[in-house]
Design a protein around this motif. Structure first.
Motif, PDB file in Angstrom:
ATOM      1  N   LEU A 253      -0.739   3.474   8.673  1.00  0.00           N
ATOM      2  CA  LEU A 253      -0.103   4.790   8.784  1.00  0.00           C
ATOM      3  C   LEU A 253       0.062   5.409   7.398  1.00  0.00           C
ATOM      4  O   LEU A 253       0.537   4.750   6.478  1.00  0.00           O
ATOM      5  CB  LEU A 253       1.270   4.673   9.450  1.00  0.00           C
ATOM      6  N   SER A 254      -0.345   6.664   7.259  1.00  0.00           N
ATOM      7  CA  SER A 254      -0.168   7.373   5.997  1.00  0.00           C
ATOM      8  C   SER A 254       1.267   7.856   5.878  1.00  0.00           C
ATOM      9  O   SER A 254       1.871   8.264   6.866  1.00  0.00           O
ATOM     10  CB  SER A 254      -1.102   8.591   5.933  1.00  0.00           C
ATOM     11  N   CYS A 255       1.805   7.844   4.668  1.00  0.00           N
ATOM     12  CA  CYS A 255       3.164   8.351   4.475  1.00  0.00           C
ATOM     13  C   CYS A 255       3.174   9.878   4.415  1.00  0.00           C
ATOM     14  O   CYS A 255       4.215  10.490   4.610  1.00  0.00           O
ATOM     15  CB  CYS A 255       3.808   7.739   3.237  1.00  0.00           C
ATOM     16  N   ARG A 256       2.001  10.484   4.163  1.00  0.00           N
ATOM     17  CA  ARG A 256       1.849  11.946   4.152  1.00  0.00           C
ATOM     18  C   ARG A 256       0.522  12.269   4.836  1.00  0.00           C
ATOM     19  O   ARG A 256      -0.439  11.506   4.709  1.00  0.00           O
ATOM     20  CB  ARG A 256       1.841  12.479   2.714  1.00  0.00           C
TER      21      ARG A 256
ATOM     22  N   GLY B 172      -2.988  12.974   5.612  1.00  0.00           N
ATOM     23  CA  GLY B 172      -4.219  12.942   4.834  1.00  0.00           C
ATOM     24  C   GLY B 172      -4.225  12.022   3.636  1.00  0.00           C
ATOM     25  O   GLY B 172      -5.228  11.930   2.931  1.00  0.00           O
ATOM     26  N   SER B 173      -3.134  11.314   3.383  1.00  0.00           N
ATOM     27  CA  SER B 173      -3.098  10.431   2.207  1.00  0.00           C
ATOM     28  C   SER B 173      -3.702   9.070   2.528  1.00  0.00           C
ATOM     29  O   SER B 173      -3.753   8.640   3.677  1.00  0.00           O
ATOM     30  CB  SER B 173      -1.663  10.258   1.707  1.00  0.00           C
ATOM     31  N   HIS B 174      -4.174   8.411   1.474  1.00  0.00           N
ATOM     32  CA  HIS B 174      -4.620   7.020   1.532  1.00  0.00           C
ATOM     33  C   HIS B 174      -3.517   6.227   0.837  1.00  0.00           C
ATOM     34  O   HIS B 174      -3.184   6.518  -0.312  1.00  0.00           O
ATOM     35  CB  HIS B 174      -5.936   6.826   0.788  1.00  0.00           C
ATOM     36  N   ASP B 175      -2.947   5.254   1.519  1.00  0.00           N
ATOM     37  CA  ASP B 175      -1.793   4.537   0.980  1.00  0.00           C
ATOM     38  C   ASP B 175      -2.079   3.045   0.840  1.00  0.00           C
ATOM     39  O   ASP B 175      -2.610   2.428   1.764  1.00  0.00           O
ATOM     40  CB  ASP B 175      -0.577   4.717   1.886  1.00  0.00           C
ATOM     41  N   LEU B 176      -1.702   2.501  -0.300  1.00  0.00           N
ATOM     42  CA  LEU B 176      -1.802   1.070  -0.578  1.00  0.00           C
ATOM     43  C   LEU B 176      -0.416   0.590  -0.981  1.00  0.00           C
ATOM     44  O   LEU B 176       0.249   1.231  -1.800  1.00  0.00           O
ATOM     45  CB  LEU B 176      -2.777   0.814  -1.730  1.00  0.00           C
ATOM     46  N   SER B 177       0.022  -0.533  -0.413  1.00  0.00           N
ATOM     47  CA  SER B 177       1.374  -0.997  -0.737  1.00  0.00           C
ATOM     48  C   SER B 177       1.384  -2.485  -1.059  1.00  0.00           C
ATOM     49  O   SER B 177       0.490  -3.234  -0.674  1.00  0.00           O
ATOM     50  CB  SER B 177       2.334  -0.691   0.416  1.00  0.00           C
ATOM     51  N   PHE B 178       2.432  -2.879  -1.775  1.00  0.00           N
ATOM     52  CA  PHE B 178       2.610  -4.265  -2.194  1.00  0.00           C
ATOM     53  C   PHE B 178       4.103  -4.537  -2.286  1.00  0.00           C
ATOM     54  O   PHE B 178       4.863  -3.681  -2.748  1.00  0.00           O
ATOM     55  CB  PHE B 178       1.948  -4.479  -3.565  1.00  0.00           C
ATOM     56  N   LYS B 179       4.520  -5.717  -1.858  1.00  0.00           N
ATOM     57  CA  LYS B 179       5.934  -6.110  -1.940  1.00  0.00           C
ATOM     58  C   LYS B 179       6.035  -7.523  -2.481  1.00  0.00           C
ATOM     59  O   LYS B 179       5.212  -8.384  -2.170  1.00  0.00           O
ATOM     60  CB  LYS B 179       6.596  -6.051  -0.566  1.00  0.00           C
ATOM     61  N   LYS B 180       7.081  -7.734  -3.279  1.00  0.00           N
ATOM     62  CA  LYS B 180       7.372  -9.065  -3.784  1.00  0.00           C
ATOM     63  C   LYS B 180       8.841  -9.116  -4.165  1.00  0.00           C
ATOM     64  O   LYS B 180       9.313  -8.279  -4.946  1.00  0.00           O
ATOM     65  CB  LYS B 180       6.498  -9.400  -4.989  1.00  0.00           C
ATOM     66  N   ALA B 181       9.529 -10.076  -3.597  1.00  0.00           N
ATOM     67  CA  ALA B 181      10.963 -10.249  -3.855  1.00  0.00           C
ATOM     68  C   ALA B 181      11.697  -8.941  -3.576  1.00  0.00           C
ATOM     69  O   ALA B 181      11.563  -8.380  -2.506  1.00  0.00           O
ATOM     70  CB  ALA B 181      11.211 -10.780  -5.265  1.00  0.00           C
ATOM     71  N   ASP B 182      12.442  -8.427  -4.555  1.00  0.00           N
ATOM     72  CA  ASP B 182      13.248  -7.219  -4.364  1.00  0.00           C
ATOM     73  C   ASP B 182      12.511  -5.932  -4.731  1.00  0.00           C
ATOM     74  O   ASP B 182      13.090  -4.860  -4.707  1.00  0.00           O
ATOM     75  CB  ASP B 182      14.524  -7.313  -5.210  1.00  0.00           C
ATOM     76  N   PHE B 183      11.221  -6.047  -5.089  1.00  0.00           N
ATOM     77  CA  PHE B 183      10.421  -4.891  -5.495  1.00  0.00           C
ATOM     78  C   PHE B 183       9.426  -4.503  -4.408  1.00  0.00           C
ATOM     79  O   PHE B 183       8.890  -5.365  -3.706  1.00  0.00           O
ATOM     80  CB  PHE B 183       9.617  -5.196  -6.765  1.00  0.00           C
ATOM     81  N   SER B 184       9.149  -3.209  -4.303  1.00  0.00           N
ATOM     82  CA  SER B 184       8.057  -2.726  -3.458  1.00  0.00           C
ATOM     83  C   SER B 184       7.340  -1.603  -4.198  1.00  0.00           C
ATOM     84  O   SER B 184       7.922  -0.919  -5.053  1.00  0.00           O
ATOM     85  CB  SER B 184       8.557  -2.269  -2.090  1.00  0.00           C
ATOM     86  N   TYR B 185       6.058  -1.413  -3.871  1.00  0.00           N
ATOM     87  CA  TYR B 185       5.177  -0.489  -4.588  1.00  0.00           C
ATOM     88  C   TYR B 185       4.340   0.269  -3.576  1.00  0.00           C
ATOM     89  O   TYR B 185       3.897  -0.310  -2.564  1.00  0.00           O
ATOM     90  CB  TYR B 185       4.276  -1.321  -5.498  1.00  0.00           C
ATOM     91  N   LEU B 186       4.139   1.540  -3.834  1.00  0.00           N
ATOM     92  CA  LEU B 186       3.258   2.363  -3.001  1.00  0.00           C
ATOM     93  C   LEU B 186       2.395   3.221  -3.902  1.00  0.00           C
ATOM     94  O   LEU B 186       2.901   3.923  -4.783  1.00  0.00           O
ATOM     95  CB  LEU B 186       4.070   3.266  -2.065  1.00  0.00           C
ATOM     96  N   ASP B 187       1.081   3.146  -3.680  1.00  0.00           N
ATOM     97  CA  ASP B 187       0.118   4.043  -4.321  1.00  0.00           C
ATOM     98  C   ASP B 187      -0.392   4.944  -3.208  1.00  0.00           C
ATOM     99  O   ASP B 187      -1.023   4.471  -2.257  1.00  0.00           O
ATOM    100  CB  ASP B 187      -1.016   3.237  -4.941  1.00  0.00           C
TER     101      ASP B 187
END
Length: 152
Positions: free
Chosen positions: A25-28, A30-45
């Motif tokens: 699922l795109s967060c917006r 038409g967007s292409h989204d890549l995500s990563f999580k580790k411990a208390d951090f999360s990342y979205l490109d």
């Protein structure tokens, strides 16, 4: 290196460079989204486009946005560089940069007759930079980026 810097390098290496699958699922629209999580951090490109593209990376700690980066990239000479070759050059070059345990500036790499170069001013706290690919001293691709810490 701080815990945040180490996480950013790991997230970048696992997403774009690691050829992570795009989120279902795109967060917006038409967007292409890549995500990563580790411990208390999360990342979205999250980015739009392909050959010419723009995007944003955000890091959250305990669900609070704390770091971000915006970028815009463009092939400048379609007759000298296609999107597939540019992607391969960028992926290989950034993989070498991330293996050094960093993601910012002062990096150059020769590959397939092209020169990849990344120049940055500042630190992960506040930075601006430019990523280029050149062939025979002619810049054929350019990405401009900037970012840093986010404060409420």
């Amino acid at each position: 290196m701080t815990e945040l810097e180490a996480f950013i390098v790991e997230a970048k290496a696992n997403c774009y460079i690691g050829r992570a699958p795009k989120n279902d699922l795109s967060c917006r629209d038409g967007s292409h989204d890549l995500s990563f999580k580790k411990a208390d951090f999360s990342y979205l490109d999250s980015y739009f486009g392909g050959t010419d593209f723009m995007g944003q990376e955000i890091v959250w700690h305990h669900g609070i946005p704390i770091w971000g980066m915006n970028y815009f990239g463009k092939i400048l000479h379609d007759e000298l560089l296609d999107a597939e070759t540019a992607g391969r050059i960028i992926t290989t070059s950034l993989q070498n940069l991330y293996m050094q345990g960093r993601f910012l500036g002062g990096f150059s790499h020769e590959i397939e007759g092209y020169r990849y170069r990344d120049q940055t001013e500042g630190s992960y706290r506040r930075f601006t930079g430019i990523e280029t690919i050149s062939r025979d001293k002619l810049c054929v691709y350019q990405l401009d980026y900037h970012g840093g810490m986010i404060r409420p």
